[in-house]
Motif scaffolding. Structure first.
Motif, mmCIF file in Angstrom:
data_model
loop_
_atom_site.group_PDB
_atom_site.id
_atom_site.type_symbol
_atom_site.label_atom_id
_atom_site.label_comp_id
_atom_site.label_asym_id
_atom_site.label_seq_id
_atom_site.Cartn_x
_atom_site.Cartn_y
_atom_site.Cartn_z
ATOM 1 N N ALA A 76 16.975 49.718 -44.842
ATOM 2 C CA ALA A 76 18.168 49.127 -44.221
ATOM 3 C C ALA A 76 18.441 49.722 -42.849
ATOM 4 N N ALA A 77 17.980 50.954 -42.605
ATOM 5 C CA ALA A 77 18.280 51.633 -41.337
ATOM 6 C C ALA A 77 17.828 50.817 -40.129
ATOM 7 N N PRO A 78 16.549 50.403 -40.046
ATOM 8 C CA PRO A 78 16.181 49.574 -38.891
ATOM 9 C C PRO A 78 16.834 48.192 -38.928
ATOM 10 N N GLY A 79 17.285 47.781 -40.111
ATOM 11 C CA GLY A 79 17.988 46.503 -40.225
ATOM 12 C C GLY A 79 19.264 46.462 -39.394
ATOM 13 N N LEU A 80 19.878 47.631 -39.160
ATOM 14 C CA LEU A 80 21.072 47.675 -38.317
ATOM 15 C C LEU A 80 20.763 47.153 -36.917
ATOM 16 N N PHE A 131 21.553 43.158 -34.311
ATOM 17 C CA PHE A 131 21.947 42.932 -32.914
ATOM 18 C C PHE A 131 20.880 42.180 -32.135
ATOM 19 N N LEU A 132 19.685 42.061 -32.697
ATOM 20 C CA LEU A 132 18.642 41.259 -32.057
ATOM 21 C C LEU A 132 18.796 39.779 -32.382
ATOM 22 N N ALA A 151 27.032 40.156 -35.359
ATOM 23 C CA ALA A 151 26.150 41.322 -35.454
ATOM 24 C C ALA A 151 26.933 42.539 -35.926
ATOM 25 N N ASP A 152 28.155 42.704 -35.400
ATOM 26 C CA ASP A 152 29.009 43.826 -35.811
ATOM 27 C C ASP A 152 29.358 43.724 -37.298
ATOM 28 N N TRP A 153 29.721 42.496 -37.721
ATOM 29 C CA TRP A 153 30.061 42.284 -39.136
ATOM 30 C C TRP A 153 28.885 42.628 -40.043
ATOM 31 N N MET A 197 22.731 55.178 -32.099
ATOM 32 C CA MET A 197 22.050 54.577 -30.956
ATOM 33 C C MET A 197 22.672 53.212 -30.627
ATOM 34 N N ILE A 198 22.941 52.417 -31.652
ATOM 35 C CA ILE A 198 23.532 51.088 -31.450
ATOM 36 C C ILE A 198 24.955 51.210 -30.903
ATOM 37 N N ILE A 199 25.744 52.094 -31.506
ATOM 38 C CA ILE A 199 27.141 52.242 -31.090
ATOM 39 C C ILE A 199 27.236 52.701 -29.636
#
Length: 196
Positions: free
Chosen positions: A16-20, A24-25, A32-34, A81-83
Motif C-alpha cells: 500500500a505504501a507506493p499506492g499512496l 496522486f498520479l 487523490a487526497d481522499w 514525500m507526498i505531503i
C-alpha cells in the motif's frame, strides 16, 4: 515465508505504501487526497491489527518481524514525500525540517540494524518508538485531510488553518520522539560499534 493472516496484512501494508503516490498520479485533487487518506488510515489500522493478531494467535514469525518495520517506514517516508511535495508554499518550510528529521532517523536506524546483523536484537522496538510511530501516523493522516478541507472549504478557512497547524504540531512532536528514540538506539548500539 509463512502465510498467516498477520503476515498477509503486513505484506498488504508494504504494498500500500507506493499506492499512496499512485493515487496522486491517477487522480486529481481532492480525490487523490481522499483515496490517499483512506489508504493510509487502512494501512495504519493494519499496523496495530497484524501485531495484535500475531501475538494473540502466537503466529509471530521472523519474516513478519522483519517486514513490519519496513512497511511502517515505507508508509511514513512515502506519505511525507507526498505531503511536502503537495503542500502549499505557506507550510512547506515548516514541514521540511520535521520531515527531514524523521527521514534521517529512519534511514540511520535501518542502517544500524543492517550493520549489527545478528546483534540487532539489541535494537528492539521500545514503547516510546511505538508512540513515535503512532504520532507520525496521526500527524500524517491529519495533514492528508488538510488537502481535502482546502478543496471544499477554502485554504483561508479557520478550520483548514487549524487542521494544518494541528498536523504540523503533531509532526513536530513525532520528530522530537524520532530524535529521542534514534539517540536511544545509537546508545544501545555503541558497544557493538567499537573497533576491536
Amino acid at each position: 515465508m509463512k502465510w498467516n493472516l498477520p503476515n498477509i496484512l503486513t505484506l498488504l501494508r508494504l504494498l500500500a505504501a507506493p499506492g499512496l503516490a499512485v493515487m496522486f498520479l491517477y487522480f486529481h485533487r481532492p480525490y487523490a487526497d481522499w483515496f490517499a487518506l483512506l489508504l493510509f488510515i487502512s494501512a495504519a489500522v493494519t499496523d496495530w491489527f497484524d501485531g495484535y493478531l500475531a501475538r494473540t494467535w502466537k503466529q509471530e514469525t521472523k519474516m513478519g518481524a522483519m517486514m513490519d518495520p519496513i512497511a511502517d517506514k515505507a508508509m511514513v517516508v512515502i506519505a511525507l514525500m507526498i505531503i511536502v511535495g503537495y503542500s502549499t508554499e505557506h507550510w512547506t518550510p515548516w514541514l521540511v525540517l520535521p520531515a527531514t528529521m524523521i527521514l534521517f532517523r529512519e534511514v540511520f536506524v535501518s542502517g544500524l540494524r543492517e550493520y549489527l546483523g545478528d546483534t540487532a536484537g539489541t535494537l528492539k522496538v521500545t514503547k516510546l518508538a511505538k508512540w513515535k510511530t503512532t504520532t507520525q501516523m496521526i500527524a500524517i493522516a491529519v495533514l492528508f485531510s488538510q488537502g481535502i478541507f482546502e478543496h471544499y472549504i477554502g485554504s483561508s478557512s479557520w478550520s483548514v488553518v487549524w487542521s494544518g497547524r494541528l498536523g504540523l504540531w503533531l509532526l513536530w512532536i513525532a520528530a522530537g520522539l524520532t530524535l529521542i528514540t534514534g539517540f536511544d538506539y545509537l546508545r544501545k548500539a555503541m558497544p557493538h560499534l567499537k573497533e576491536s
